[in-house]
Design a protein around this motif. Structure first.
Motif, PDB file in Angstrom:
ATOM      1  N   ALA A   1      43.112  16.784  54.232  1.00 63.62           N
ATOM      2  CA  ALA A   1      41.917  17.002  53.112  1.00 63.62           C
ATOM      3  C   ALA A   1      42.667  16.426  51.900  1.00 63.62           C
ATOM      4  N   TRP A   2      44.137  17.183  52.003  1.00 61.01           N
ATOM      5  CA  TRP A   2      44.922  17.426  50.453  1.00 61.01           C
ATOM      6  C   TRP A   2      45.307  15.879  50.250  1.00 61.01           C
ATOM      7  N   THR A   3      45.400  15.006  50.838  1.00 62.95           N
ATOM      8  CA  THR A   3      45.440  13.454  50.327  1.00 62.95           C
ATOM      9  C   THR A   3      44.961  12.936  50.192  1.00 62.95           C
ATOM     10  N   ASP A   4      43.368  13.277  50.868  1.00 61.96           N
ATOM     11  CA  ASP A   4      42.173  12.941  50.765  1.00 61.96           C
ATOM     12  C   ASP A   4      41.603  13.051  49.484  1.00 61.96           C
ATOM     13  N   LEU A   5      42.590  13.601  48.860  1.00 57.93           N
ATOM     14  CA  LEU A   5      41.729  13.977  46.924  1.00 57.93           C
ATOM     15  C   LEU A   5      42.604  12.678  46.177  1.00 57.93           C
ATOM     16  N   GLY A   6      43.102  12.254  46.681  1.00 56.33           N
ATOM     17  CA  GLY A   6      43.440  11.132  45.754  1.00 56.33           C
ATOM     18  C   GLY A   6      45.166  10.726  45.957  1.00 56.33           C
ATOM     19  N   GLU A   7      44.935  10.379  44.955  1.00 54.15           N
ATOM     20  CA  GLU A   7      47.131   9.796  44.631  1.00 54.15           C
ATOM     21  C   GLU A   7      47.638  11.371  44.010  1.00 54.15           C
ATOM     22  N   PRO A   8      48.849  10.966  44.455  1.00 51.86           N
ATOM     23  CA  PRO A   8      49.568  12.051  43.691  1.00 51.86           C
ATOM     24  C   PRO A   8      49.408  12.120  42.384  1.00 51.86           C
ATOM     25  N   GLY A   9      49.485  13.409  41.597  1.00 59.38           N
ATOM     26  CA  GLY A   9      49.444  13.166  39.957  1.00 59.38           C
ATOM     27  C   GLY A   9      47.565  13.459  39.452  1.00 59.38           C
ATOM     28  N   THR A  10      47.295  12.787  40.492  1.00 53.66           N
ATOM     29  CA  THR A  10      45.663  13.134  39.990  1.00 53.66           C
ATOM     30  C   THR A  10      45.257  14.538  39.856  1.00 53.66           C
ATOM     31  N   PRO A  11      44.042  14.957  39.236  1.00 54.22           N
ATOM     32  CA  PRO A  11      43.893  16.352  39.013  1.00 54.22           C
ATOM     33  C   PRO A  11      43.658  16.518  40.067  1.00 54.22           C
ATOM     34  N   ALA A  12      42.813  16.126  41.179  1.00 53.51           N
ATOM     35  CA  ALA A  12      41.837  16.773  42.098  1.00 53.51           C
ATOM     36  C   ALA A  12      43.017  16.890  43.122  1.00 53.51           C
TER      37      ALA A  12
ATOM     38  N   ASP B   1      46.771  17.471  42.541  1.00 55.52           N
ATOM     39  CA  ASP B   1      47.508  18.652  41.877  1.00 55.52           C
ATOM     40  C   ASP B   1      46.849  20.141  41.860  1.00 55.52           C
ATOM     41  N   ALA B   2      45.087  20.242  42.012  1.00 55.59           N
ATOM     42  CA  ALA B   2      44.756  21.654  42.206  1.00 55.59           C
ATOM     43  C   ALA B   2      44.891  22.030  43.492  1.00 55.59           C
ATOM     44  N   ALA B   3      45.177  21.048  44.326  1.00 56.54           N
ATOM     45  CA  ALA B   3      45.008  21.545  45.930  1.00 56.54           C
ATOM     46  C   ALA B   3      45.990  21.314  46.125  1.00 56.54           C
ATOM     47  N   THR B   4      47.354  21.241  45.530  1.00 52.83           N
ATOM     48  CA  THR B   4      48.725  21.131  46.169  1.00 52.83           C
ATOM     49  C   THR B   4      49.354  22.663  46.173  1.00 52.83           C
ATOM     50  N   PRO B   5      48.905  24.261  45.191  1.00 53.89           N
ATOM     51  CA  PRO B   5      49.429  24.384  45.824  1.00 53.89           C
ATOM     52  C   PRO B   5      48.755  25.488  47.044  1.00 53.89           C
ATOM     53  N   LYS B   6      47.613  25.549  47.449  1.00 52.17           N
ATOM     54  CA  LYS B   6      46.350  25.653  48.860  1.00 52.17           C
ATOM     55  C   LYS B   6      47.414  24.758  49.517  1.00 52.17           C
ATOM     56  N   PHE B   7      48.036  23.308  49.540  1.00 49.86           N
ATOM     57  CA  PHE B   7      48.588  22.798  50.681  1.00 49.86           C
ATOM     58  C   PHE B   7      50.023  23.343  50.738  1.00 49.86           C
ATOM     59  N   ILE B   8      50.220  23.936  50.336  1.00 50.07           N
ATOM     60  CA  ILE B   8      52.050  24.299  50.393  1.00 50.07           C
ATOM     61  C   ILE B   8      51.988  25.409  51.415  1.00 50.07           C
ATOM     62  N   SER B   9      50.606  26.585  50.505  1.00 49.14           N
ATOM     63  CA  SER B   9      50.644  27.820  51.678  1.00 49.14           C
ATOM     64  C   SER B   9      49.950  27.352  52.736  1.00 49.14           C
ATOM     65  N   ASP B  10      49.102  26.599  52.791  1.00 48.07           N
ATOM     66  CA  ASP B  10      48.965  25.981  54.289  1.00 48.07           C
ATOM     67  C   ASP B  10      49.894  25.549  55.475  1.00 48.07           C
ATOM     68  N   THR B  11      50.632  25.272  54.851  1.00 48.42           N
ATOM     69  CA  THR B  11      52.351  24.434  55.012  1.00 48.42           C
ATOM     70  C   THR B  11      52.482  25.747  56.110  1.00 48.42           C
ATOM     71  N   LEU B  12      53.027  26.087  54.936  1.00 47.09           N
ATOM     72  CA  LEU B  12      53.703  27.293  55.194  1.00 47.09           C
ATOM     73  C   LEU B  12      53.328  28.419  56.054  1.00 47.09           C
ATOM     74  N   ASP B  13      52.655  28.564  56.466  1.00 46.21           N
ATOM     75  CA  ASP B  13      51.701  29.377  57.140  1.00 46.21           C
ATOM     76  C   ASP B  13      51.431  28.736  58.007  1.00 46.21           C
ATOM     77  N   TRP B  14      51.203  27.663  58.461  1.00 52.11           N
ATOM     78  CA  TRP B  14      51.456  26.626  59.649  1.00 52.11           C
ATOM     79  C   TRP B  14      52.430  26.141  60.314  1.00 52.11           C
ATOM     80  N   ILE B  15      54.151  26.827  58.988  1.00 50.67           N
ATOM     81  CA  ILE B  15      55.032  26.001  59.796  1.00 50.67           C
ATOM     82  C   ILE B  15      55.325  27.832  60.490  1.00 50.67           C
ATOM     83  N   GLY B  16      55.163  28.425  59.600  1.00 46.49           N
ATOM     84  CA  GLY B  16      54.876  30.272  60.706  1.00 46.49           C
ATOM     85  C   GLY B  16      54.773  30.700  61.914  1.00 46.49           C
ATOM     86  N   ARG B  17      53.833  29.418  62.277  1.00 50.78           N
ATOM     87  CA  ARG B  17      52.982  29.565  63.559  1.00 50.78           C
ATOM     88  C   ARG B  17      53.479  28.833  64.488  1.00 50.78           C
ATOM     89  N   ALA B  18      54.113  27.765  64.341  1.00 51.71           N
ATOM     90  CA  ALA B  18      54.486  26.071  64.848  1.00 51.71           C
ATOM     91  C   ALA B  18      56.176  26.733  64.908  1.00 51.71           C
TER      92      ALA B  18
END
Length: 166
Positions: free
Chosen positions: A70-81, A83-100
């Motif tokens: 979902a994050w990579t499908d928003l476009g190339e790194p640095g695009t507005p969409a 960039d706006a989704a990056t903080p959620k991707f980070i928090s989702d990933t850290l949460d996932w790591i905490g369970r994996a």
């Protein structure tokens, strides 16, 4: 006479070299088999442990696929969409790591390659998001992402071979 002297000298050198030649080296002995290290575990069938970990992580791997895609499908790194989704991707990933990570730790008897490749995948994601910020990816982030994709293939192939897909 010179020819005779040269021939005689050559004969003398030849005889001396035969007499003073060192004995041939002994044939190399076949090395004795190396004993296993005292704490080494013999190769064993880990398929039951592998299947248990595959079953446990399949939902987590599918979840990681969903939010990463979902994050990579928003476009190339640095695009507005993106960039706006990056903080959620980070928090989702850290949460996932905490369970994996605990899930992996609960299965110590899996194939060592399976353990290492899944651990690499978890670690690469962690390293990626620690420094990830909106904007173009650094060369460091690109390398971590690529390494994570490579590490992901270990669990993917092992679990797929056991009939467990995500």
């Amino acid at each position: 006479m010179t020819t005779a002297l040269i021939a005689l000298a050559a004969l003398a050198v030849g005889i001396v070299s035969l007499v003073t030649r060192p004995a041939p080296a002994p044939a190399a002995a076949t090395p004795a088999p190396v004993a296993a290290a005292p704490n080494a575990t013999p190769a064993s069938d880990t398929s039951a442990a592998d299947r248990a970990l595959c079953t446990a992580i399949a939902p987590l791997m599918a979840e990681s696929d969903r939010f990463s895609n979902a994050w990579t499908d928003l476009g190339e790194p640095g695009t507005p969409a993106r960039d706006a989704a990056t903080p959620k991707f980070i928090s989702d990933t850290l949460d996932w790591i905490g369970r994996a990570q605990p899930m992996l730790d609960q299965h110590p008897d899996v194939d060592p390659f399976f353990r290492r490749s899944l651990q690499r995948f978890i670690d690469d994601l962690h390293l990626l998001v620690v420094d990830l910020r909106p904007g173009p990816l650094t060369s460091y982030a690109k390398a971590l992402y690529a390494d994570g994709v490579g590490a992901y293939s270990g669990p993917l192939h092992i679990c797929d071979g056991l009939g467990i897909k995500w």
